[in-house]
Design a protein around this motif. Structure first.
Motif, PDB file in Angstrom:
ATOM      1  N   ARG A  98     -71.133 -38.293   7.712  1.00  0.00           N
ATOM      2  CA  ARG A  98     -71.806 -37.903   8.954  1.00  0.00           C
ATOM      3  C   ARG A  98     -71.629 -38.994  10.013  1.00  0.00           C
ATOM      4  O   ARG A  98     -71.451 -38.701  11.198  1.00  0.00           O
ATOM      5  N   LEU A  99     -71.691 -40.241   9.589  1.00  0.00           N
ATOM      6  CA  LEU A  99     -71.481 -41.339  10.528  1.00  0.00           C
ATOM      7  C   LEU A  99     -70.049 -41.336  11.055  1.00  0.00           C
ATOM      8  O   LEU A  99     -69.808 -41.592  12.243  1.00  0.00           O
ATOM      9  N   VAL A 100     -69.096 -41.044  10.178  1.00  0.00           N
ATOM     10  CA  VAL A 100     -67.699 -40.968  10.615  1.00  0.00           C
ATOM     11  C   VAL A 100     -67.528 -39.820  11.610  1.00  0.00           C
ATOM     12  O   VAL A 100     -66.864 -39.962  12.643  1.00  0.00           O
ATOM     13  N   ALA A 101     -68.135 -38.669  11.317  1.00  0.00           N
ATOM     14  CA  ALA A 101     -68.034 -37.524  12.226  1.00  0.00           C
ATOM     15  C   ALA A 101     -68.624 -37.869  13.591  1.00  0.00           C
ATOM     16  O   ALA A 101     -68.069 -37.507  14.639  1.00  0.00           O
ATOM     17  N   ALA A 102     -69.762 -38.586  13.593  1.00  0.00           N
ATOM     18  CA  ALA A 102     -70.367 -38.992  14.858  1.00  0.00           C
ATOM     19  C   ALA A 102     -69.461 -39.959  15.610  1.00  0.00           C
ATOM     20  O   ALA A 102     -69.358 -39.908  16.845  1.00  0.00           O
ATOM     21  N   ALA A 103     -68.803 -40.843  14.872  1.00  0.00           N
ATOM     22  CA  ALA A 103     -67.896 -41.798  15.507  1.00  0.00           C
ATOM     23  C   ALA A 103     -66.712 -41.089  16.138  1.00  0.00           C
ATOM     24  O   ALA A 103     -66.208 -41.506  17.190  1.00  0.00           O
ATOM     25  N   ALA A 125     -55.891 -40.247  12.231  1.00  0.00           N
ATOM     26  CA  ALA A 125     -54.934 -39.868  13.275  1.00  0.00           C
ATOM     27  C   ALA A 125     -53.630 -39.369  12.671  1.00  0.00           C
ATOM     28  O   ALA A 125     -53.008 -38.425  13.182  1.00  0.00           O
ATOM     29  N   ARG A 126     -53.217 -39.985  11.562  1.00  0.00           N
ATOM     30  CA  ARG A 126     -51.958 -39.594  10.915  1.00  0.00           C
ATOM     31  C   ARG A 126     -52.096 -38.264  10.193  1.00  0.00           C
ATOM     32  O   ARG A 126     -51.140 -37.474  10.134  1.00  0.00           O
ATOM     33  N   ARG A 127     -53.286 -38.006   9.641  1.00  0.00           N
ATOM     34  CA  ARG A 127     -53.526 -36.769   8.896  1.00  0.00           C
ATOM     35  C   ARG A 127     -54.745 -36.073   9.506  1.00  0.00           C
ATOM     36  O   ARG A 127     -55.865 -36.197   8.997  1.00  0.00           O
ATOM     37  N   PRO A 128     -54.546 -35.336  10.579  1.00  0.00           N
ATOM     38  CA  PRO A 128     -55.693 -34.736  11.284  1.00  0.00           C
ATOM     39  C   PRO A 128     -56.496 -33.764  10.431  1.00  0.00           C
ATOM     40  O   PRO A 128     -57.658 -33.480  10.756  1.00  0.00           O
ATOM     41  N   GLU A 129     -55.906 -33.251   9.353  1.00  0.00           N
ATOM     42  CA  GLU A 129     -56.680 -32.356   8.496  1.00  0.00           C
ATOM     43  C   GLU A 129     -57.873 -33.082   7.865  1.00  0.00           C
ATOM     44  O   GLU A 129     -58.897 -32.464   7.543  1.00  0.00           O
ATOM     45  N   LEU A 130     -57.758 -34.397   7.683  1.00  0.00           N
ATOM     46  CA  LEU A 130     -58.888 -35.163   7.164  1.00  0.00           C
ATOM     47  C   LEU A 130     -60.006 -35.252   8.198  1.00  0.00           C
ATOM     48  O   LEU A 130     -61.186 -35.120   7.864  1.00  0.00           O
ATOM     49  N   ALA A 131     -59.633 -35.478   9.459  1.00  0.00           N
ATOM     50  CA  ALA A 131     -60.639 -35.508  10.520  1.00  0.00           C
ATOM     51  C   ALA A 131     -61.306 -34.142  10.668  1.00  0.00           C
ATOM     52  O   ALA A 131     -62.527 -34.048  10.877  1.00  0.00           O
ATOM     53  N   ASP A 132     -60.524 -33.074  10.544  1.00  0.00           N
ATOM     54  CA  ASP A 132     -61.093 -31.725  10.618  1.00  0.00           C
ATOM     55  C   ASP A 132     -62.104 -31.509   9.495  1.00  0.00           C
ATOM     56  O   ASP A 132     -63.171 -30.899   9.710  1.00  0.00           O
ATOM     57  N   PHE A 133     -61.778 -32.003   8.302  1.00  0.00           N
ATOM     58  CA  PHE A 133     -62.711 -31.860   7.187  1.00  0.00           C
ATOM     59  C   PHE A 133     -64.021 -32.578   7.483  1.00  0.00           C
ATOM     60  O   PHE A 133     -65.112 -32.030   7.273  1.00  0.00           O
ATOM     61  N   VAL A 134     -63.928 -33.812   7.949  1.00  0.00           N
ATOM     62  CA  VAL A 134     -65.131 -34.605   8.206  1.00  0.00           C
ATOM     63  C   VAL A 134     -66.028 -33.903   9.216  1.00  0.00           C
ATOM     64  O   VAL A 134     -67.257 -33.846   9.052  1.00  0.00           O
ATOM     65  N   ARG A 135     -65.444 -33.352  10.254  1.00  0.00           N
ATOM     66  CA  ARG A 135     -66.248 -32.685  11.290  1.00  0.00           C
ATOM     67  C   ARG A 135     -66.960 -31.442  10.749  1.00  0.00           C
ATOM     68  O   ARG A 135     -68.077 -31.127  11.164  1.00  0.00           O
ATOM     69  N   ALA A 136     -66.315 -30.725   9.833  1.00  0.00           N
ATOM     70  CA  ALA A 136     -66.862 -29.447   9.357  1.00  0.00           C
ATOM     71  C   ALA A 136     -67.643 -29.568   8.051  1.00  0.00           C
ATOM     72  O   ALA A 136     -68.250 -28.590   7.606  1.00  0.00           O
ATOM     73  N   ALA A 137     -67.674 -30.746   7.447  1.00  0.00           N
ATOM     74  CA  ALA A 137     -68.236 -30.893   6.098  1.00  0.00           C
ATOM     75  C   ALA A 137     -69.736 -30.647   6.084  1.00  0.00           C
ATOM     76  O   ALA A 137     -70.445 -30.850   7.074  1.00  0.00           O
ATOM     77  N   THR A 138     -70.215 -30.201   4.922  1.00  0.00           N
ATOM     78  CA  THR A 138     -71.643 -30.051   4.643  1.00  0.00           C
ATOM     79  C   THR A 138     -71.976 -30.940   3.448  1.00  0.00           C
ATOM     80  O   THR A 138     -71.080 -31.490   2.799  1.00  0.00           O
ATOM     81  N   PRO A 139     -73.256 -31.103   3.132  1.00  0.00           N
ATOM     82  CA  PRO A 139     -73.596 -31.914   1.948  1.00  0.00           C
ATOM     83  C   PRO A 139     -72.974 -31.381   0.663  1.00  0.00           C
ATOM     84  O   PRO A 139     -72.796 -32.132  -0.301  1.00  0.00           O
ATOM     85  N   HIS A 140     -72.629 -30.090   0.659  1.00  0.00           N
ATOM     86  CA  HIS A 140     -72.109 -29.475  -0.559  1.00  0.00           C
ATOM     87  C   HIS A 140     -70.592 -29.348  -0.558  1.00  0.00           C
ATOM     88  O   HIS A 140     -70.019 -28.746  -1.475  1.00  0.00           O
ATOM     89  N   SER A 141     -69.939 -29.903   0.461  1.00  0.00           N
ATOM     90  CA  SER A 141     -68.475 -29.854   0.515  1.00  0.00           C
ATOM     91  C   SER A 141     -67.872 -30.792  -0.526  1.00  0.00           C
ATOM     92  O   SER A 141     -68.456 -31.826  -0.876  1.00  0.00           O
ATOM     93  N   TYR A 142     -66.686 -30.427  -0.988  1.00  0.00           N
ATOM     94  CA  TYR A 142     -65.956 -31.258  -1.939  1.00  0.00           C
ATOM     95  C   TYR A 142     -64.958 -32.116  -1.160  1.00  0.00           C
ATOM     96  O   TYR A 142     -63.997 -31.620  -0.592  1.00  0.00           O
ATOM     97  N   GLU A 158     -58.299 -49.024   9.522  1.00  0.00           N
ATOM     98  CA  GLU A 158     -57.512 -48.335   8.496  1.00  0.00           C
ATOM     99  C   GLU A 158     -57.872 -46.860   8.432  1.00  0.00           C
ATOM    100  O   GLU A 158     -56.996 -45.993   8.362  1.00  0.00           O
ATOM    101  N   LEU A 159     -59.183 -46.559   8.466  1.00  0.00           N
ATOM    102  CA  LEU A 159     -59.614 -45.165   8.417  1.00  0.00           C
ATOM    103  C   LEU A 159     -59.194 -44.426   9.686  1.00  0.00           C
ATOM    104  O   LEU A 159     -58.705 -43.283   9.619  1.00  0.00           O
ATOM    105  N   ALA A 160     -59.380 -45.043  10.835  1.00  0.00           N
ATOM    106  CA  ALA A 160     -59.011 -44.383  12.089  1.00  0.00           C
ATOM    107  C   ALA A 160     -57.535 -44.039  12.112  1.00  0.00           C
ATOM    108  O   ALA A 160     -57.136 -42.947  12.553  1.00  0.00           O
ATOM    109  N   ALA A 161     -56.702 -44.956  11.607  1.00  0.00           N
ATOM    110  CA  ALA A 161     -55.262 -44.699  11.579  1.00  0.00           C
ATOM    111  C   ALA A 161     -54.933 -43.545  10.642  1.00  0.00           C
ATOM    112  O   ALA A 161     -54.066 -42.704  10.939  1.00  0.00           O
ATOM    113  N   ASP A 162     -55.633 -43.475   9.506  1.00  0.00           N
ATOM    114  CA  ASP A 162     -55.371 -42.398   8.555  1.00  0.00           C
ATOM    115  C   ASP A 162     -55.808 -41.050   9.124  1.00  0.00           C
ATOM    116  O   ASP A 162     -55.117 -40.035   8.966  1.00  0.00           O
TER     117      ASP A 162
END
Length: 707
Positions: free
Chosen positions: A112-117, A148-165, A142-146
Motif C-alpha cells: 500500500r505504501l508503494v502504491a501511494a508512492a 519502470a522496466r516491468r510495468p505489469e508489477l506496478a499495475d499489480f501494486v496499484r490494483a492489489a487487495t489484502p487477499h491478492s497473491y 532498485e524497486l523504482a527501476a524494476d
C-alpha cells in the motif's frame, strides 16, 4: 550503517585486546537470515554488557533479504502461494516470545505504501505516503527501476487487495527493504557485513569457529554460527542428470534455477509432481516464453491461452495424478468446534505418544465444523438435530461402518456429505483411457474452483480449513520427539500430507490457467504414478504410462522433477551438512520406536533455541556449542515452522528466530571472552552445563515492548 560486500578478515584467535567484539555468522540471507539479523539487533541491548560490541556477518551468494528463492530478477509471472496480508518480517504483540517488538509493515502494508508512492506525495507534517513510521521510503531506486522496466508489477501494486497473491519478485523487494531497514537502524556498537560467498565448512577453533568459504576469501572467525540455509541445493550436485534411454532429467530445485531451456519448443516433457512447484514450472514454460492468458467467456475456466510457439507439451503425473486444491480464501470462516475434540485429546497425550487419539479427534472436529456450517447455508441438508450428531461423533470411531451409517442418516444427500480425500479414491480407480482420466481431473478442478468462489458460503472449504488448522494445535505435542517414529512417519505424515493438499495449494487463478493450458493441448494428465514401462521406441526413448490409466502414454524427451530438494543431515549430499556431521558438530536427531531409535533428517538441537547438540566425543571442554539451525533443516523436530509468518497469528517462524537470537546473545556473554577479563559476572572457567543454564534462563526472561 551501510553494509559492504567485503571487509578485512578477522585475525585467527580472537579480536584485538580490549575490543570485546563478538562475531555472529548467519549462513543464508533469505527471510530467516533477515529475521535473525533483526532479532539480534532488537535483543542486543538486553544482553550486551557496557562496551560490548557485536559484529553480524551474513554469508549468501545472493543479496540478503530475498536470498536465492525470492531474488528480484525472477519472472514477474511467478506468484507467492499465500496472500499478501499473511506475510510479515516484524514481530507484533501476538508472538509468544519475550524479545522486544519492532514496528514495521507487513507485505500488504508495504505494498500500500508503494502504491501511494507511485501516486505521489501526500501532504501532512513533512511526510509522504511512501515513508514508513521509521521515516524510510519504500520506493527505493532498485524497486523504482524494476517497476519502470516491468510495468505489469506496478499495475499489480496499484490494483492489489489484502487477499491478492503477490508476484514473488515483489516479495523479494519487500524482504530487501526489510533487510536494509534493519541495517540502517542498527544500535550503536552493532555492525553488519554481507559476504557474497558460500559456506562450505565450519570447524572448531578453540572456543570459536572458523567458517570456510568457497571463494578465495580468508575464513571467518566466529563466536556463534546460525544456519538459515533453507532449500539450497548442494553446490556440487549437477542441475541435470545424465541422459538415460534418450531422456534428460532435470533434478528437483526451485523452478527458476532449473535448466528449463532443455525443454525445447514442441518437446514432450514429463513433469513429476503436481504440487506448488509444478505451477511455477508451467508458468515459466508458457507465459515465461511469451504466451499469454486472455479472458474467454466461452471457456470453462474463463480463460484462453494464446501460445507463442515456444512452449513444450507438459505431461503431468504425481502420486495421485491430481493437482493440489486451491487454497481456501481468507473470507472462509473458522469452524464452530474450536477444535474441542482435539484439545481434549491433547490434554491426555503422552510424550512420546502415538496418533491414535489425535487423528480421530481431528476428524470429529472437522466433521462437526462442516455440519454446523452446512446447517446455516443449507438448513434442509441435515436430517438429525446437531446435538444428537455431536454425541454420535464423540462415541464412534471415525470411518467405521457405524460412523458412515450415522453420517448417511444425518446427511441423506451424498452431494452434501463430507469426503475429505476424494482424490485418493480417484487415484485408486482404474480408468478406461487418458480421455476418461482427463475428464475426471477437469471435473475435479472445476468443482474445486466453484467451491472456492463460494467463499464464506462453502461448507467444504470450512472443513478443509478446520482440518488444516489442527496442524498448529499439534505443534507442542509433535515437536522435539513428541511422537513415536511409527506415529510420526505414519499417521501423522499422512495427516500433514492431506492437510497440505487441502489448504496449501495454489491461488485459484493457477487452476484456471491449468485448465486453459489443457484446452490448448499444452498440458496432459498422465495419471497416478506414471513411470517408464521399459518399452523403447525407434528414437530410443521409453514410454511413460500410469498403472491406473489404460492405453495412452508418452515418449518423453525431458523429465522435470517439480519439487525442491530438502536437506538431510544423515543422507544428504550438501557439503556443509556432511562436514558438520563428520566433525561431530551436528548429530542426527532420532525418534523412539518399539524397535529402537529411528533416525530423521534433522540434527539434534536444544528445543528452545535451536542450538545444535554435538555428537558424543565432539564436545569442546570449557565452552558450550554455539552452532544454531533454523527452518527447513529442522523440519523433523521443529514442526510447522515452515508456515508463512502471518501478522497477528503468533507465527512459529518469528517465535523461533527471536528465541534463537536470544540464545545466541545470551551465550556470547555468558562466559569469559577468549582469555580477556569477563564483562559479566560469570566464572572464568564455566562448565558447559553452567553456561547452558545461564543461556536458558536469559532467553525466557526478557520483556517485550516497542523498539
Amino acid at each position: 550503517m551501510a553494509e559492504t560486500g567485503t571487509s578485512p578478515a578477522p585475525t585467527r584467535g580472537g579480536p584485538a585486546a580490549g575490543t570485546a567484539e563478538r562475531v555472529v555468522v548467519v549462513v543464508g540471507g533469505g527471510f530467516r537470515g533477515t529475521s535473525v539479523l533483526e532479532r539480534l539487533a532488537a535483543n542486543a541491548g538486553e544482553f550486551r554488557p557496557p562496551g560490548g560490541r557485536l559484529r553480524i556477518v551474513t554469508v549468501d551468494e545472493h543479496p540478503p533479504g530475498p536470498g536465492r528463492i525470492w531474488r528480484t530478477d525472477q519472472c514477474a509471472a511467478l506468484l507467492m502461494n499465500t496472500p499478501a496480508s499473511a506475510f510479515t518480517v516484524w514481530l507484533d504483540a501476538s508472538v509468544s516470545s519475550p524479545g522486544p517488538r519492532t514496528a514495521g509493515p507487513s507485505l500488504w502494508e508495504w505494498q500500500r505504501l508503494v502504491a501511494a508512492a507511485l501516486t505521489g506525495p501526500t501532504a501532512g507534517r513533512g511526510r509522504t505516503a511512501s515513508t514508513t513510521n521509521a521515516g524510510r521510503t519504500v520506493l527505493t531506486g532498485e524497486l523504482a527501476a524494476d517497476l519502470a522496466r516491468r510495468p505489469e508489477l506496478a499495475d499489480f501494486v496499484r490494483a492489489a487487495t489484502p487477499h491478492s497473491y503477490t508476484p514473488r519478485v515483489l516479495l523479494g523487494h519487500y524482504l530487501r527493504w526489510c533487510h536494509e531497514t534493519v541495517v540502517a537502524s542498527l544500535p550503536e556498537g552493532v555492525r553488519h557485513e554481507w559476504r557474497r560467498e558460500r559456506v562450505t565448512d565450519v570447524e572448531p577453533d578453540g572456543a570459536r569457529y572458523r567458517v570456510l568459504l568457497a571463494g578465495r576469501s580468508a575464513p571467518l572467525v566466529a563466536d556463534a554460527v546460525v544456519l538459515c540455509t533453507g532449500w539450497s541445493m548442494p553446490a556440487h550436485r549437477p542441475a541435470s542428470g545424465p541422459r538415460q534411454a534418450g531422456i534428460r532429467r532435470l533434478r528437483g530445485d526451485n523452478a527458476s534455477d532449473q535448466d528449463l531451456a532443455a525443454a525445447e519448443p514442441g518437446a514432450d516433457v514429463v513433469v513429476e509432481g503436481l504440487g506448488l512447484s509444478f505451477f511455477d514450472t508451467a508458468t515459466l514454460l508458457t507465459v515465461g516464453r511469451g504466451g499469454r492468458f486472455v479472458p474467454d467467456g466461452t471457456a470453462a475456466s474463463g480463460l484462453r491461452y494464446e501460445p507463442s510457439g515456444s512452449e513444450p507439451v507438459l505431461h503431468a503425473t504425481s502420486r495421485h495424478g491430481l493437482p493440489y486444491r486451491s487454497r481456501p480464501g481468507a473470507e472462509v470462516p473458522d469452524g464452530d468446534s474450536g477444535h474441542r475434540f482435539l484439545r481434549e485429546a491433547l490434554r491426555r497425550q503422552p510424550r512420546p505418544g502415538d496418533f491414535g487419539h489425535l487423528g480421530p479427534a481431528i476428524l470429529r472436529d472437522t466433521l462437526w465444523d462442516h455440519c454446523t456450517h452446512l446447517a446455516t447455508t443449507h438448513p434442509g441438508a441435515l436430517a438429525v438435530p446437531l446435538p444428537r450428531l455431536r454425541d454420535a461423533l464423540a462415541a464412534l470411531p471415525p470411518d467405521g461402518a457405524e460412523w458412515r451409517a450415522v453420517l448417511a442418516e444425518a446427511v441423506p444427500d451424498p452431494a452434501h456429505r463430507l469426503d475429505l480425500d476424494e482424490d485418493a479414491a480417484l487415484a485408486r480407480r482404474e480408468w478406461a483411457g487418458p480421455e476418461a482420466f482427463a475428464s475426471a481431473v477437469r471435473g475435479r478442478l472445476l468443482a474445486d474452483l466453484a467451491e472456492t468462489a463460494k467463499g464464506a458460503a462453502s461448507s467444504l472449504k470450512v472443513a478443509h480449513r478446520s482440518f488444516g488448522k489442527a496442524r498448529g494445535l499439534l505443534v507442542a505435542a509433535v515437536e522435539d520427539g513428541g511422537l513415536t517414529a511409527e506415529a510420526y512417519f505414519g499417521d501423522h505424515a499422512r495427516f500433514v500430507d492431506l492437510a497440505f493438499r487441502l489448504n496449501n495449494g495454489p491461488p485459484p487463478v493457477r487452476l484456471r490457467q491449468l485448465l486453459a493450458l489443457h484446452d490448448a493441448g499444452l498440458v496432459t494428465f498422465l495419471g497416478p504414478r506414471a513411470a517408464p514401462n521399459g518399452e523403447l521406441g525407434p528414437d530410443g526413448r521409453e514410454t511413460w504410462t500410469s498403472p491406473r490409466v489404460r492405453g495412452g502414454g508418452v515418449r518423453a524427451e525431458v523429465v522435470i522433477e517439480a519439487r525442491v530438494a530438502t536437506p538431510d543431515l544423515r543422507t544428504g549430499s550438501d557439503p556443509l551438512l556432511r562436514s558438520l556431521r563428520r566433525r561431530g558438530l551436528a548429530d542426527v536427531f532420532h525418534l523412539t520406536s518399539a524397535h529402537g531409535p529411528v533416525p530423521t533428517a534433522a540434527p539434534r538441537a536444544e528445543p528452545l533455541t535451536g542450538r545444535l547438540l554435538e555428537a558424543a566425543g565432539g564436545e569442546r571442554p570449557g565452552r558450550a556449542p554455539a552452532l544454531y539451525a533454523l527452518g527447513v533443516l529442522m523440519r523433523d523436530s521443529r514442526v510447522n515452522s515452515l508456515a508463512a509468518p502471518a501478522p497477528h497469528a503468533d507465527a512459529v517462524a518469528l517465535r523461533e528466530t527471536d528465541r534463537t537470537a536470544r540464545g545466541v546473545l545470551a551465550g556470547l556473554w555468558a562466559a569469559p571472552f577468549h582469555g580477556e577479563e569477563s564483562a559479566v559476572a560469570e566464572p572464568a572457567a564455566a562448565e558447559p552445563a553452567v553456561a547452558e543454564r545461564v543461556v536458558a534462563e536469559r532467553v525466557v526472561a526478557g520483556a517485550g515492548g516497542e523498539r
